[in-house]
Design an enzyme around this catalytic site. Structure first.
Site, PDB file in Angstrom:
ATOM      1  N   ASN A   1      -5.191   6.516  -1.227  1.00 33.35           N
ATOM      2  CA  ASN A   1      -4.417   7.011  -0.089  1.00 33.35           C
ATOM      3  C   ASN A   1      -3.755   8.356  -0.363  1.00 33.35           C
ATOM      4  OD1 ASN A   1      -5.050   5.091   1.782  1.00 33.35           O
ATOM      5  ND2 ASN A   1      -3.357   3.731   1.217  1.00 33.35           N
TER       6      ASN A   1
ATOM      7  N   SER B   1       0.819  -1.207   0.000  1.00 32.87           N
ATOM      8  CA  SER B   1       0.000   0.000   0.000  1.00 32.87           C
ATOM      9  C   SER B   1       0.850   1.253   0.000  1.00 32.87           C
ATOM     10  CB  SER B   1      -0.977   0.006   1.174  1.00 32.87           C
ATOM     11  OG  SER B   1      -0.432  -0.574   2.297  1.00 32.87           O
TER      12      SER B   1
ATOM     13  N   HIS C   1      -3.642  -3.673  -5.551  1.00 35.48           N
ATOM     14  CA  HIS C   1      -3.877  -3.154  -4.197  1.00 35.48           C
ATOM     15  C   HIS C   1      -5.328  -3.363  -3.777  1.00 35.48           C
ATOM     16  CE1 HIS C   1      -3.992   0.377  -1.183  1.00 35.48           C
ATOM     17  NE2 HIS C   1      -3.486  -0.697  -0.605  1.00 35.48           N
TER      18      HIS C   1
ATOM     19  N   GLU D   1      -6.945  -1.340  -6.784  1.00 36.56           N
ATOM     20  CA  GLU D   1      -6.137  -0.430  -7.603  1.00 36.56           C
ATOM     21  C   GLU D   1      -5.104  -1.275  -8.347  1.00 36.56           C
ATOM     22  OE1 GLU D   1      -6.226   3.681  -4.993  1.00 36.56           O
ATOM     23  OE2 GLU D   1      -4.798   2.146  -4.385  1.00 36.56           O
TER      24      GLU D   1
HETATM   25  N1  LIG Z   1      -3.800  -4.534   6.434  1.00 34.98           N
HETATM   26  C1  LIG Z   1      -4.307  -3.702   5.538  1.00 34.98           C
HETATM   27  O1  LIG Z   1      -5.307  -3.004   5.784  1.00 34.98           O
HETATM   28  C2  LIG Z   1      -3.686  -3.603   4.179  1.00 34.98           C
HETATM   29  C3  LIG Z   1      -4.437  -3.082   3.112  1.00 34.98           C
HETATM   30  C4  LIG Z   1      -3.889  -3.062   1.835  1.00 34.98           C
HETATM   31  C5  LIG Z   1      -2.596  -3.497   1.651  1.00 34.98           C
HETATM   32  N2  LIG Z   1      -1.867  -3.979   2.702  1.00 34.98           N
HETATM   33  C6  LIG Z   1      -0.526  -4.484   2.422  1.00 34.98           C
HETATM   34  O2  LIG Z   1      -0.579  -5.904   2.397  1.00 34.98           O
HETATM   35  C7  LIG Z   1       0.657  -6.451   2.867  1.00 34.98           C
HETATM   36  C8  LIG Z   1       0.397  -7.400   4.012  1.00 34.98           C
HETATM   37  O3  LIG Z   1      -0.273  -6.710   5.037  1.00 34.98           O
HETATM   38  P1  LIG Z   1      -1.058  -7.507   6.183  1.00 34.98           P
HETATM   39  O4  LIG Z   1      -1.804  -6.475   6.944  1.00 34.98           O
HETATM   40  O5  LIG Z   1      -1.789  -8.649   5.611  1.00 34.98           O
HETATM   41  O6  LIG Z   1       0.160  -8.046   7.075  1.00 34.98           O
HETATM   42  P2  LIG Z   1       0.176  -9.229   8.139  1.00 34.98           P
HETATM   43  O7  LIG Z   1       1.220  -8.872   9.121  1.00 34.98           O
HETATM   44  O8  LIG Z   1      -1.197  -9.537   8.620  1.00 34.98           O
HETATM   45  O9  LIG Z   1       0.689 -10.488   7.289  1.00 34.98           O
HETATM   46  C9  LIG Z   1       1.961 -10.560   6.711  1.00 34.98           C
HETATM   47  C10 LIG Z   1       2.326 -12.021   6.561  1.00 34.98           C
HETATM   48  O10 LIG Z   1       3.495 -12.106   5.743  1.00 34.98           O
HETATM   49  C11 LIG Z   1       4.344 -13.114   6.271  1.00 34.98           C
HETATM   50  N3  LIG Z   1       5.694 -12.828   5.780  1.00 34.98           N
HETATM   51  C12 LIG Z   1       6.551 -11.862   6.179  1.00 34.98           C
HETATM   52  N4  LIG Z   1       7.670 -11.917   5.425  1.00 34.98           N
HETATM   53  C13 LIG Z   1       7.515 -12.928   4.542  1.00 34.98           C
HETATM   54  C14 LIG Z   1       8.306 -13.458   3.492  1.00 34.98           C
HETATM   55  N5  LIG Z   1       9.492 -12.947   3.211  1.00 34.98           N
HETATM   56  N6  LIG Z   1       7.818 -14.474   2.764  1.00 34.98           N
HETATM   57  C15 LIG Z   1       6.598 -15.003   3.036  1.00 34.98           C
HETATM   58  N7  LIG Z   1       5.802 -14.541   4.036  1.00 34.98           N
HETATM   59  C16 LIG Z   1       6.253 -13.510   4.763  1.00 34.98           C
HETATM   60  C17 LIG Z   1       4.168 -13.010   7.765  1.00 34.98           C
HETATM   61  O11 LIG Z   1       4.545 -14.224   8.404  1.00 34.98           O
HETATM   62  C18 LIG Z   1       2.668 -12.728   7.875  1.00 34.98           C
HETATM   63  O12 LIG Z   1       1.920 -13.908   7.980  1.00 34.98           O
HETATM   64  C19 LIG Z   1       1.537  -5.262   3.191  1.00 34.98           C
HETATM   65  O13 LIG Z   1       2.314  -4.958   2.070  1.00 34.98           O
HETATM   66  C20 LIG Z   1       0.540  -4.157   3.447  1.00 34.98           C
HETATM   67  O14 LIG Z   1       1.062  -2.877   3.200  1.00 34.98           O
HETATM   68  C21 LIG Z   1      -2.389  -4.056   3.955  1.00 34.98           C
END
Ligand SMILES: NC(=O)c1ccc[n+]([C@@H]2O[C@H](COP(=O)([O-])OP(=O)(O)OC[C@H]3O[C@@H](n4cnc5c(N)ncnc54)[C@H](O)[C@@H]3O)[C@@H](O)[C@H]2O)c1
Length: 504
Positions: free
Chosen positions: A194, A123, A144, A156
């Site tokens: 955003n 994001s 996204h 997106e």
């Molecule tokens: N949470 C939100 O509202 C949201 C919305 C849109 C985009 N995002 C994006 O999505 C992505 C994930 O966010 P999230 O909130 O789901 O995070 P999260 O912390 O819930 O999950 C991340 C997962 O990735 C795993 N991980 C970390 N490094 C890794 C690797 N090298 N290889 C494989 N797995 C790995 C972790 O073990 C974890 O299970 C981020 O880039 C975030 O910016 C988040």
């Protein structure tokens, strides 16, 4: 270029909040979905969690039991990246760190075929920067999703500098085939939503920081007058102050500290003190046991004026004239084209927020912009210290006679809704001019991504393009930091409109 064939497998890497949601979307659409996470056991836990969510869909009659069983059988946790070799699309949703994502994609390129589409759900990082690590960067795109991915329709589709058009189109069509509403956008900080949503938070916080009103009043005005589903304070308490601030901070830094995106000091203090919102029990509001939500300021009943004199048509607030008449108050129309003013029997004036302060005028009360004056249940008024109490009472009584609650706020130029909407519209024009997205996609993104009642361009068409530009011009004169300076794109539209409509 068409969507991915349903017979092809999709992989989701990183099976936290977003990964699980995205996997569920691809699975329900009909793909085989492989799950991989770096934390041992996490992919299996994710598969169980998705399975449980499918069960709930069956209970609610939104999914057939046979479809659930088939989907469950197509959900395959992987212990090793190598198991993703047959996938035609990999969506990454791991930790939001450039080095982590780059390393992962390098490793993935060693596993998947060269025509496998690679997508990131980042994001805040640059899609171009992540893709820079790839051997075949043309097949890399941003997808996204918004949280919760199974429920929120917007995606997106972000093209980095190296993304092939065919790959972006395939990603776009695939998102559509999955039942989502994709919008295409360029790789710029914050993408569409955003980036353009920043003033919604920033202006509310700025009004608060300048002692214009308290959070409960600002929230109530944004909801009941602006037509936003939630106010900026309650919404950021829900999102988490840390999460919301970090997006603001990242967009501001990525734009080389562009003053239009400056974070809020008051929000910084909240985050520093651990008041993160609902999740920590306290943010702008207190969520502790027995805590009561503070009431917005609401004015005591006042007598409405017997009549008003309308000078001009009130511009974006012209609907008010009909409402005033319907309330049984006489409207005397004068030819003088003062545009946005009503004169009351005591001689005081009522004017639509225009980016000036009431102290600059004798006996003026400003009223805020409303999305729809007929439906609005609350209107904010502002006045200078030397505005006569009789004028404030007449203005208050007038709106109360129309069935509105009245919140009196400080003498803040551009008030609450007007400055917020004007800045959102300006950033939208600026984004189109910079090639971020089309007007139509921006409107769609803001309606679906952050639930705005209207897209910025739809809103602008209602207001008249010159109105937004002149409001921001006025605000810019009073705060020459550059925060309110209308963009060149907005000027262009304002002047083009003036020429077309023959305004001098
Ligand atoms: N949470 C939100 O509202 C949201 C919305 C849109 C985009 N995002 C994006 O999505 C992505 C994930 O966010 P999230 O909130 O789901 O995070 P999260 O912390 O819930 O999950 C991340 C997962 O990735 C795993 N991980 C970390 N490094 C890794 C690797 N090298 N290889 C494989 N797995 C790995 C972790 O073990 C974890 O299970 C981020 O880039 C975030 O910016 C988040």
């Amino acid at each position: 270029m068409t969507a991915l064939d349903l017979s092809s497998s999709v992989a989701v890497v990183g099976t936290g909040t977003m990964g699980q949601g995205i996997a569920q979307v691809a699975l329900v659409a009909g793909h085989t979905v492989r799950l991989y996470d770096a934390a041992p056991g996490r992919a299996r836990e994710a598969a169980d969690a998705i399975g449980a969510r499918l069960d709930r869909l069956v209970e609610k009659d939104r999914l057939g039991a046979a479809d659930r069983d088939a989907a469950r059988a197509r959900l395959l946790p992987a212990d090793d990246l190598a198991e993703l070799a047959d996938c035609t699309l990999v969506v990454e949703a791991v930790l939001e760190r450039l080095d982590v994502k780059q390393e992962l994609f390098r490793a993935l390129e060693d596993v998947v075929a060269d025509d496998c589409l690679l997508a990131t759900n980042t994001s805040s990082l640059s899609v171009t920067a992540i893709g820079g690590a790839l051997r075949v960067p043309g097949r890399f795109v941003g997808l996204h999703f918004f949280n919760p991915a199974p429920l929120l329709p917007l995606v997106e589709v972000v093209s980095g500098f190296a993304t092939d058009v065919t790959c972006a189109t395939r990603a776009y069509e695939t998102a559509r085939a999955w039942g989502k509403t994709p919008v295409a956008c360029a790789d710029t900080p914050g993408f569409i939503v955003n980036r353009i949503a920043r003033p919604f938070y920033a202006e509310a916080f700025a009004v608060y920081e300048s002692q214009g009103a308290d959070p409960a009043t600002i929230d109530a005005v944004l909801r009941e007058s602006g037509g936003f589903r939630m106010g900026a304070f309650e919404l950021t308490d829900l999102i988490g102050q840390d999460v919301n601030e970090s997006v603001t901070h990242s967009v501001w830094q990525s734009f080389f500290q562009d003053v239009r995106f400056t974070p809020s000091l008051a929000q910084r203090r909240l985050v520093e003190s651990g008041r993160l919102g609902r999740k920590s029990g306290h943010g702008w509001y207190d969520y502790g046991d027995g805590a009561e939500r503070p009431e917005p300021h609401t004015a005591e009943p006042a007598e409405p004026p017997a009549y008003v004199v309308a000078e001009g048509d009130l511009g974006p607030a012209s609907e008010l004239l009909a409402l005033i008449r319907e309330a049984g108050i006489e409207v005397r129309e004068e030819d003088e084209d003062n545009g946005t003013r009503l004169v009351m029997p005591g001689g005081g004036q009522l004017a639509l927020a225009d980016g000036q302060t009431s102290v600059e005028f004798r006996d003026v009360v400003y009223f805020d912009l409303a999305l729809d004056y007929r439906k609005a249940t609350r209107i904010a008024l502002s006045h200078a210290q030397d505005t006569s109490p009789a004028t404030v009472a007449e203005a208050t009584g007038l709106f109360q006679a129309l069935g509105k609650k009245v919140s009196v706020i400080g003498d803040v130029p551009g008030m609450i809704v007007a400055r917020t909407v004007a800045r959102i519209i300006d950033l939208a024009y600026d984004a189109v001019a910079k090639g971020v997205a089309t007007e139509e996609d921006i409107d769609t993104a803001m309606r679906l991504g952050v639930n705005y009642p209207l897209g910025p361009f739809e809103w602008d068409r209602r207001l008249g393009r010159t109105w937004v530009c002149s409001l921001l011009d006025d605000l810019h004169q009073r705060d020459p930091s550059g925060r309110y300076a209308p963009s060149l794109a907005l000027y262009r539209h304002a002047y083009a409109t003036e020429k077309r409509e023959g305004t001098p």
